[in-house]
Design an enzyme around this catalytic site. Structure first.
Site, PDB file in Angstrom:
ATOM      1  N   TRP A 198       0.810  -1.003   0.403  1.00 53.21           N
ATOM      2  CA  TRP A 198      -0.016   0.155  -0.117  1.00 53.21           C
ATOM      3  C   TRP A 198       0.678   1.469   0.444  1.00 53.21           C
ATOM      4  CZ3 TRP A 198      -4.988  -0.826  -1.083  1.00 53.21           C
ATOM      5  CH2 TRP A 198      -5.625  -0.277  -1.235  1.00 53.21           C
ATOM      6  N   ASP A 199       0.109   2.260   0.037  1.00 58.96           N
ATOM      7  CA  ASP A 199       1.079   3.648   0.012  1.00 58.96           C
ATOM      8  C   ASP A 199       1.395   3.785   1.194  1.00 58.96           C
ATOM      9  OD1 ASP A 199      -0.738   4.440   1.042  1.00 58.96           O
ATOM     10  OD2 ASP A 199      -0.941   6.601  -0.291  1.00 58.96           O
ATOM     11  N   TRP A 200       1.533   2.898   2.320  1.00 63.98           N
ATOM     12  CA  TRP A 200       2.180   3.229   3.588  1.00 63.98           C
ATOM     13  C   TRP A 200       3.107   2.229   3.687  1.00 63.98           C
ATOM     14  CZ3 TRP A 200      -0.744  -0.264   5.192  1.00 63.98           C
ATOM     15  CH2 TRP A 200      -2.324  -0.190   5.204  1.00 63.98           C
ATOM     16  N   ASN A 461     -13.581   1.119   0.858  1.00 62.96           N
ATOM     17  CA  ASN A 461     -13.070   2.385   0.786  1.00 62.96           C
ATOM     18  C   ASN A 461     -12.651   2.872  -0.653  1.00 62.96           C
ATOM     19  OD1 ASN A 461     -10.834   4.785   2.045  1.00 62.96           O
ATOM     20  ND2 ASN A 461      -9.821   3.141   0.433  1.00 62.96           N
ATOM     21  N   GLU A 462     -13.281   4.083  -1.257  1.00 69.57           N
ATOM     22  CA  GLU A 462     -13.337   5.166  -2.306  1.00 69.57           C
ATOM     23  C   GLU A 462     -13.392   4.723  -3.434  1.00 69.57           C
ATOM     24  OE1 GLU A 462      -8.464   6.488  -1.981  1.00 69.57           O
ATOM     25  OE2 GLU A 462      -9.843   8.148   0.017  1.00 69.57           O
ATOM     26  N   GLU A 559     -11.364  11.451   6.362  1.00 72.14           N
ATOM     27  CA  GLU A 559      -9.392  11.106   5.566  1.00 72.14           C
ATOM     28  C   GLU A 559      -9.264  12.571   5.291  1.00 72.14           C
ATOM     29  OE1 GLU A 559      -7.877   8.835   2.957  1.00 72.14           O
ATOM     30  OE2 GLU A 559      -9.481   6.853   3.960  1.00 72.14           O
TER      31      GLU A 559
HETATM   32  C1  BMA Z   1      -6.785   7.310   1.484  1.00 77.16           C
HETATM   33  C2  BMA Z   1      -6.942   6.014   2.080  1.00 77.16           C
HETATM   34  C3  BMA Z   1      -5.674   5.337   2.044  1.00 77.16           C
HETATM   35  C4  BMA Z   1      -4.229   5.516   1.993  1.00 77.16           C
HETATM   36  C5  BMA Z   1      -4.370   7.717   2.147  1.00 77.16           C
HETATM   37  C6  BMA Z   1      -3.328   7.836   1.669  1.00 77.16           C
HETATM   38  O1  BMA Z   1      -6.569   7.067   0.239  1.00 77.16           O
HETATM   39  O2  BMA Z   1      -7.691   5.728   2.164  1.00 77.16           O
HETATM   40  O3  BMA Z   1      -6.265   4.630   0.774  1.00 77.16           O
HETATM   41  O4  BMA Z   1      -3.406   5.197   2.063  1.00 77.16           O
HETATM   42  O5  BMA Z   1      -5.796   7.705   1.925  1.00 77.16           O
HETATM   43  O6  BMA Z   1      -2.792   8.417   0.200  1.00 77.16           O
END
Ligand code: BMA
Length: 892
Positions: A198-200, A461-462, A559
């Protein structure tokens, strides 16, 4: 009558069977957890393995691999997930167990694609990490040794095969961005979506028995699951507890079921005819003359619980005797027209009271779930509560958390926004896939619905946003296929099941979404980020985060966030000296968000001088520090904007009722949006959260040269407050002026402008003061003195501050009984004073603060025994003026 005195019963469920004058017969459980053996497909690797556990953990424990988190090992150990693996155990069973009418082999969690063999006979298959599996095995068991083998397929190869087989149309995305060093097609396998990267987070596509395994044997009847959901009827002003018993009845008979909540003097008896595997529902009406104490979110009241006891009789003999906790609360998600604003509101009412949700987003606490111990969970959730949070969103790319997570949230008053595990992707909708999803959803809702902490289910999610704004470049002509799949999966299937199973809390199809408006638009709104509806996710890295105009005045921010690097003590165990520079290969490798390292420095450089120490190691650790300062300031600014927008509608927008920043915790030691580092150490952001989430908070901002201070109150009662503003010169520890607003009645649950003055006259009135030489500190007061924390307002970027000096802070550490304190002495105003004690686990009472007095004392709450001497030795102190030396910049 004694019950089940020496039987093994299903954990959490005490179940016992007695027949007439026959000796007592209990259900029997044989745990198969513990030491198993593990081997790869060609037998070249063979080792002991712990269950619950996973292949990676076993390999590391037996010394086949190093710490998978060390340096570049995520890539070095890719091979593990491309192999197939076998878990094997040998066990014996008692004759008593074998003589039961039914014996089930139960897996609470299998990760993921496996076939199960008992004594060489195939007894079942699995393909979903989030299901519970139970296979009948009575006839396969034998005397003496029984051999159980679970053969796992490579999740990466399986996902890829599934993707290949889905040839009619593509289901994007195919692969994660290269920067993540991840694996492809995770949307084709029902396992933690972030386990392919993932991005983290790293790519560790785990395999293993990640939850318990056991045999359950019984005659007559087994209680499979008990759930209890309190419901309140407004018309009759009465509570009832909706109880569901999932039973497997081998004998068809009449049973007498009794339900009671003794403390509320409520009891009811039901006659039931039970046959086969069945679910029975009962309503226990709570005595209206008993006072029901309600469960409240953290900061709004207590979390009292009651015991529900469930009894069962067959022919006068006790066959069932169990109990569970019940908490009473109601939840509503209010989406209704807002005066002066197009669109709909979006806020939660708990027990009839509108509540502003303050908190963050939760991701898996480790790539290997067997390392998420009760201590890890407790520590992270306590950290959330200690930062005045009342809510966490369990994000849809990880896992449905373990039972203890939700029990702790119940006890701590943390509201949980629970996503279903689908994230940032399209998903297939062929029948096999839908079937496994249906079972997953059913299982998870039944398992979790008794928890009052869960206040909402959310489908994904998204994925609405991904479709609406076309993340995956789907041609317009093909869009209807994806829209139809979207509705089929999240609405027809998932929502259908959730609403059938649980009417006690709302269901939202996605996050972000426009809620009702998205539904009106066919479940995928034109713009799911519309601030007039639902929740929003908002990220920007290039715009100035200290300018509030950057942020959407949303109804609910679920978020938002900024990255930072963890501290050196967190990185050190997984790196070597050559990695310790900002541009090292390690730093590039660990950053999974495109341009993330650069973005952090660019954002920091808008307001701070970047570190320029000549010593490379010092410059490196100072750079880690400055990313944390930036992150803390940015998230503070954005959160304060959301909190002060709760009572205001401006230009048709506002009424914000939630601020959940991205993200609470980390899965490994890497740069991320988290406020808590892997291992539990608080970043500067988490210390800031303590203040910016406090129940009563003064917030400042400027609009066209006008300085405003708002009093934000989450309290239930009104207060008569004044704002007190102290003007300081950067070069002096004595305030040069004090201003005080007239008292204002600030209603509980509101944000009100309490102070308003033009900046220039304000500074002019203070004598020799300008935007560059002065700064403001402010707080709220009532007749009893200061209420809430002190906040501050910079009148220019700190990098332009005139008079800011290196403060030469000295510290002395004292130990009094078990209390450790650090007393600091500063010779000058010092912003962002950061105390770091390396790898001594614990946290300070306050950190990252603005020091405006010569002396200040903070305490240190150690998470293991330590001493003043050890703390003193490890302590380093950094403040903003320490990381940049104008002289040295001239030299270079
Ligand atoms: C959102 C989250 C994650 C991601 C974060 C940071 O999109 O739902 O998918 O890690 O942003 O980019």
């Amino acid at each position: 009558m004694t019950l089940c005195g020496n039987c093994n019963c299903v954990p959490g469920v005490l179940l016992c069977l007695l027949f007439g004058v026959l000796p007592r017969v209990c259900s029997e459980t044989l745990s198969l957890n513990g030491k198993w053996s593990l081997s790869n497909s060609n037998g070249s690797v063979s080792l002991p393995a712990e269950v619950p556990g996973c292949v990676h953990s076993a390999l590391q424990k037996q010394g086949y691999i190093q710490d998978p988190y060390f340096r570049f090992n995520d890539v070095s150990y890719r091979w593990i997930a491309f192999d197939n693996w076998n878990y094997t155990t040998t066990f014996t069973v008692s004759t008593q167990l074998r003589s039961k009418q039914k014996v089930l082999l139960v897996f609470d969690g299998v990760d993921t694609v496996a076939s199960i063999w008992l004594n060489g006979i195939g007894v079942g298959q699995t393909d979903n990490m989030f299901q519970r599996y139970a296979f009948p095995v009575r006839d396969v068991l034998k005397d003496g040794d029984n051999v159980l083998k679970v053969s796992f397929l490579s999740p990466v190869l399986y996902a890829s095969d599934q993707w290949r087989a889905h040839s009619a149309y593509r289901v994007p995305p195919d692969c994660p961005p290269d920067v993540q060093h991840g694996e492809c097609h995770v949307n084709f396998i029902r396992k933690a979506q972030s386990s392919f990267s993932w991005d983290w987070g790293p790519s560790f596509p785990t395999m293993g028995l990640w939850r318990g395994v056991r045999l359950e044997a019984f005659d007559v009847l087994q209680l499979v699951l008990l759930s209890s959901v309190p419901l309140y009827s407004v018309s009759s002003s009465q509570w009832r507890v909706h109880v569901e018993l999932h039973v497997d009845a081998l004998q068809t008979t009449n049973y007498t079921i009794s339900l009671s909540v003794p403390e509320l003097e409520s009891e009811q008896i039901f006659q039931q005819f039970l046959r086969g595997r069945t679910k029975k529902s009962f309503d226990l009406h709570i005595n209206t003359s008993s006072e029901v104490k309600l469960w409240w979110p953290n900061g709004h009241g207590e979390q009292p619980s009651y015991l529900l006891t469930v009894g069962g009789l067959q022919n006068g003999f006790t066959i069932l005797n169990t109990e569970s906790k019940v908490y009473f609360r109601t939840v509503e998600l209010v989406q209704e027209p807002v005066v002066g604003s197009p669109g709909l509101s979006f806020y939660f009412r708990i027990n009839g009271k509108p509540i502003f949700l303050k908190g963050s987003n939760w991701i898996p606490a480790h790539s290997f779930q067997d390392r998420v111990t009760p201590d890890v969970l407790r520590n992270l959730l306590q950290s959330a509560v200690d930062a005045n949070m009342n809510a966490l969103r369990v994000w849809g790319g990880g896992v449905y958390e373990q039972d203890l997570f939700y029990s702790l949230c119940d006890e701590m008053g943390i509201m949980v926004w629970q996503d279903f595990m689908f994230a940032c992707a399209m998903y297939p909708t062929d029948e096999d896939f839908l079937q496994t999803v249906r079972e997953e959803v059913l299982h998870q809702v039944q398992r979790l619905k008794s928890h009052p902490s869960i206040i909402i289910w959310s489908g994904n999610n998204e994925n609405e946003a991904a479709l609406a704004t076309n993340w995956f470049d789907i041609p317009e002509s093909e869009k209807p296929t994806y829209l139809a799949d979207y509705v089929k999966l999240y609405v027809d299937n998932i929502r259908g099941i959730v609403q059938e199973e649980d009417q006690s809390r709302p269901f939202l199809v996605s996050s972000p979404t426009n809620g009702f408006e998205s539904e009106q638009e066919g479940f995928v709104a034109k713009n799911p980020y519309d601030a007039h509806y639902g929740d929003t996710h908002f990220y920007t890295y290039t715009e100035d985060c200290l300018d509030w105009r950057t942020f959407p005045r949303t109804r609910f921010a679920s978020e938002y966030g900024y990255q930072s690097w963890p501290s050196f003590s967190t990185l050190q165990p997984v790196s070597i000296e050559e990695d310790w520079s900002y541009n090292s290969d390690f730093f590039v490798h660990r950053q999974h968000h495109d341009s993330g390292n650069l973005q952090m420095l660019m954002q920091a450089s808008l307001h701070f001088n970047l570190p320029n120490a000549t010593d490379p190691h010092r410059r490196f650790t100072d750079t880690l520090y400055i990313t944390q300062v930036m992150q803390a300031q940015c998230v503070k600014a954005q959160t304060e904007f959301y909190r002060r927008s709760r009572s205001e509608i401006l230009w048709g927008k506002g009424g914000t009722m939630g601020a959940l920043y991205w993200q609470l915790n980390d899965v490994w030691q890497a740069p991320s949006w988290s406020s808590i580092e892997f291992g539990g150490k608080w970043k500067m952001l988490h210390y800031f959260a303590q203040n910016f989430f406090s129940a009563l908070l003064p917030v400042s901002f400027e609009d066209e040269d006008m300085l405003f201070i708002y009093a934000v109150s989450d309290l239930s009662h009104d207060l008569n407050l004044s704002a007190v503003v102290l003007v300081y010169d950067w070069s002096s520890l004595d305030p040069i002026c004090t201003l005080r607003s007239d008292p204002l009645l600030v209603p509980g649950g509101s944000a009100a402008a309490i102070f308003k003055q033009r900046v220039d006259p304000l500074l002019g009135g203070c004598g020799r003061c300008s935007r560059l030489t002065c700064l403001l500190a402010f707080h709220l007061e009532d007749s009893s003195g200061q209420r809430g924390p002190t906040n501050h307002h910079f009148l220019s970027s700190p990098k332009d501050a005139q008079g800011l000096q290196r403060p030469n802070i000295t510290a002395s550490v004292q130990e009094d009984k078990s209390l450790l304190t650090v007393t600091l002495h500063s010779s000058a105003v010092a912003p962002f004073v950061w105390l770091d004690v390396g790898n001594i686990p614990g946290r300070f009472s306050s950190n990252g603060f603005l020091m405006l007095s010569a002396n200040t004392t903070v305490s240190f709450n150690a998470w293991r025994p330590t001493s003043a001497a050890e703390l003193s030795k490890a302590l380093t102190i950094t403040s903003l003026a320490d990381v940049y030396r104008p002289e040295s910049s001239k030299q270079t």
